[in-house]
Design a protein around this motif. Structure first.
Motif, PDB file in Angstrom:
ATOM      1  N   VAL A   1      19.547   3.582  -1.355  1.00 53.64           N
ATOM      2  CA  VAL A   1      19.341   3.403  -2.788  1.00 53.64           C
ATOM      3  C   VAL A   1      19.855   4.644  -3.500  1.00 53.64           C
ATOM      4  O   VAL A   1      19.546   5.773  -3.103  1.00 53.64           O
TER       5      VAL A   1
ATOM      6  N   HIS B   1      10.479   8.551 -10.884  1.00 58.53           N
ATOM      7  CA  HIS B   1      11.431   7.493 -11.250  1.00 58.53           C
ATOM      8  C   HIS B   1      10.663   6.312 -11.842  1.00 58.53           C
ATOM      9  O   HIS B   1      10.245   5.389 -11.125  1.00 58.53           O
TER      10      HIS B   1
ATOM     11  N   THR C   1      17.781   7.364   0.197  1.00 56.92           N
ATOM     12  CA  THR C   1      17.424   6.962  -1.158  1.00 56.92           C
ATOM     13  C   THR C   1      17.408   8.116  -2.151  1.00 56.92           C
ATOM     14  O   THR C   1      17.545   7.898  -3.354  1.00 56.92           O
TER      15      THR C   1
ATOM     16  N   PRO D   1      19.283   6.242  -6.901  1.00 57.52           N
ATOM     17  CA  PRO D   1      18.460   6.099  -8.099  1.00 57.52           C
ATOM     18  C   PRO D   1      19.138   6.588  -9.377  1.00 57.52           C
ATOM     19  O   PRO D   1      18.711   6.222 -10.473  1.00 57.52           O
TER      20      PRO D   1
ATOM     21  N   LEU E   1      14.775   9.570  -2.877  1.00 57.99           N
ATOM     22  CA  LEU E   1      13.454   9.484  -3.484  1.00 57.99           C
ATOM     23  C   LEU E   1      12.465  10.354  -2.728  1.00 57.99           C
ATOM     24  O   LEU E   1      12.664  10.673  -1.553  1.00 57.99           O
TER      25      LEU E   1
ATOM     26  N   ILE F   1      11.563   2.607 -10.846  1.00 59.99           N
ATOM     27  CA  ILE F   1      11.506   2.178  -9.444  1.00 59.99           C
ATOM     28  C   ILE F   1      10.044   2.060  -9.029  1.00 59.99           C
ATOM     29  O   ILE F   1       9.256   2.990  -9.231  1.00 59.99           O
TER      30      ILE F   1
ATOM     31  N   ARG G   1      21.717   3.806 -10.102  1.00 62.38           N
ATOM     32  CA  ARG G   1      20.958   2.544 -10.116  1.00 62.38           C
ATOM     33  C   ARG G   1      21.692   1.457  -9.334  1.00 62.38           C
ATOM     34  O   ARG G   1      22.028   0.398  -9.849  1.00 62.38           O
TER      35      ARG G   1
END
Length: 363
Positions: A81, A266, A245, A83, A247, A269, A86
């Motif tokens: 992913v 985020h 990701t 972020p 993240l 998300i 997107r």
């Protein structure tokens, strides 16, 4: 049209689908990206292996559910992913853009700590891969066949009881140093230990498995245990692709979420179920994914409509029901533990009602 992407067909996302079908989001296109066509309900897996349910009763047909709910379906595997851009990276090489993302992809078997486990043990997850293998094992089983289940949490214990009953096999439940049903009340552990003994399941506690080879579970000081198959139920790990990701993740690699189930830092998300790390860390149990489903659905709608999301408040204690595989079950909540056929009836009723919401009719 803006794009809401649901990544994974887990227990929380099937509720999101149901609510979107009942009240679509104006101005939003919704896509479900999942590697599974049939989403298994973990609560009914031991019942399937015990012969109490047909396999299809424990499976949610995601294409049918998505079609009923007006959601586009893509069958593929996520590999990362981004972020910032997107976008979700897919195994087929085509990135998928999104404006709002929700992740409910579950966990993977934690086989990395024990050499040989990944090569020689049969993991409980993913369940859709387990069921065909178990069907072959059940069809070819012989009386007294040695079978080992490594991991004595609720799932491993239920599986051991189910296989001992259905196959008349010589089942050993390897509980290791954590013991039987860690975190459960002492009375429940005693009742389950008694049920295991009555079923002829050998309980091996005190030493963890240190290596798995073909047909053998090895221990540091107690030799080895012959078993074929070796079923792996010893914990959950984060999927490796989560490292791609960008993240925030916890020490075990799961996605950190805030009290509204948003990925840390985020607000566009969200994550739920086993893939998410909430608060101080919830047990990787299906009950939490099920309870997160309505909150997640409401929060995705709120953010899509420019409103503030709501808090998810997990229960301090919750009803835990463990099937004995023979039409009886043991349950515990708030310090009380009960056993009997009526407890199985309660579990069966809860599970069937859950599945009926997403299968289109009562199972």
């Amino acid at each position: 049209m803006r794009h809401l992407l649901l990544l994974g067909g887990g227990h929380a996302h099937v509720e999101v689908l149901r609510q979107l079908g009942a009240a679509p989001l104006p101005g939003w296109q919704v896509t479900l990206l999942t590697r599974e066509v049939m989403s298994p309900y973990s609560g009914m897996l031991p019942g399937v292996l015990a012969g109490l349910y047909r396999p299809e009763q424990a499976l949610i047909d995601l294409p049918a559910l998505a079609a009923r709910c007006g959601v586009a379906l893509l069958v593929d595997r996520a590999t990362g992913v981004d972020p910032v851009a997107r976008r979700v990276r897919r195994a087929d090489g085509n990135d998928l853009p999104w404006d709002l993302l929700s992740i409910d992809t579950g966990a993977t078997p934690d086989t990395s700590r024990v050499p040989g486990a990944a090569e020689h043990a049969l993991p409980l997850k993913p369940i859709d891969a387990l069921l065909p293998r178990m069907a072959d094992i059940i069809a070819g089983a012989r009386p007294g066949q040695p079978i080992a289940v490594v991991g004595a949490g609720a799932a491993g214990t239920e599986i051991a009881l189910a296989l001992a009953l259905r196959l008349r096999a010589a089942v050993t439940l390897v509980a290791g140093r954590s013991g039987l049903l860690p975190g459960f009340p002492a009375r429940m552990r005693r009742l389950v230990a008694r049920a295991l003994a009555q079923r002829g399941v050998a309980l091996r506690e005190g030493q963890d498995a240190v290596r798995i080879s073909q047909g053998q579970v090895h221990f540091a000081e107690a030799g080895s245990l012959a078993a074929d198959p070796v079923i792996w139920a010893a914990g959950a790990a984060a999927a490796p692709w989560l490292t791609e990701t960008g993240l925030h993740r916890d020490a075990r690699g799961f996605l950190r979420v805030d009290d509204c189930l948003r990925a840390a830092g985020h607000p566009d998300i969200f994550a739920a179920g086993d893939v998410a790390s909430f608060g101080q860390g919830l047990p990787k149990a299906g009950v939490f994914a099920v309870r997160q489903g309505p909150v997640l659905a409401g929060n995705l709608r709120a953010v899509a409509e420019g409103r503030a999301p709501a808090l998810f408040r997990p229960q301090g204690d919750y009803l835990r029901l463990l099937s004995l595989g023979d039409g009886k079950a043991i349950g515990t909540r708030n310090g009380f533990t009960v056993r009997g056929r009526w407890v199985w009836w309660l579990k069966d009723t809860i599970d069937r009602r859950f599945m009926a919401r997403y299968q289109g009719a009562a199972a």
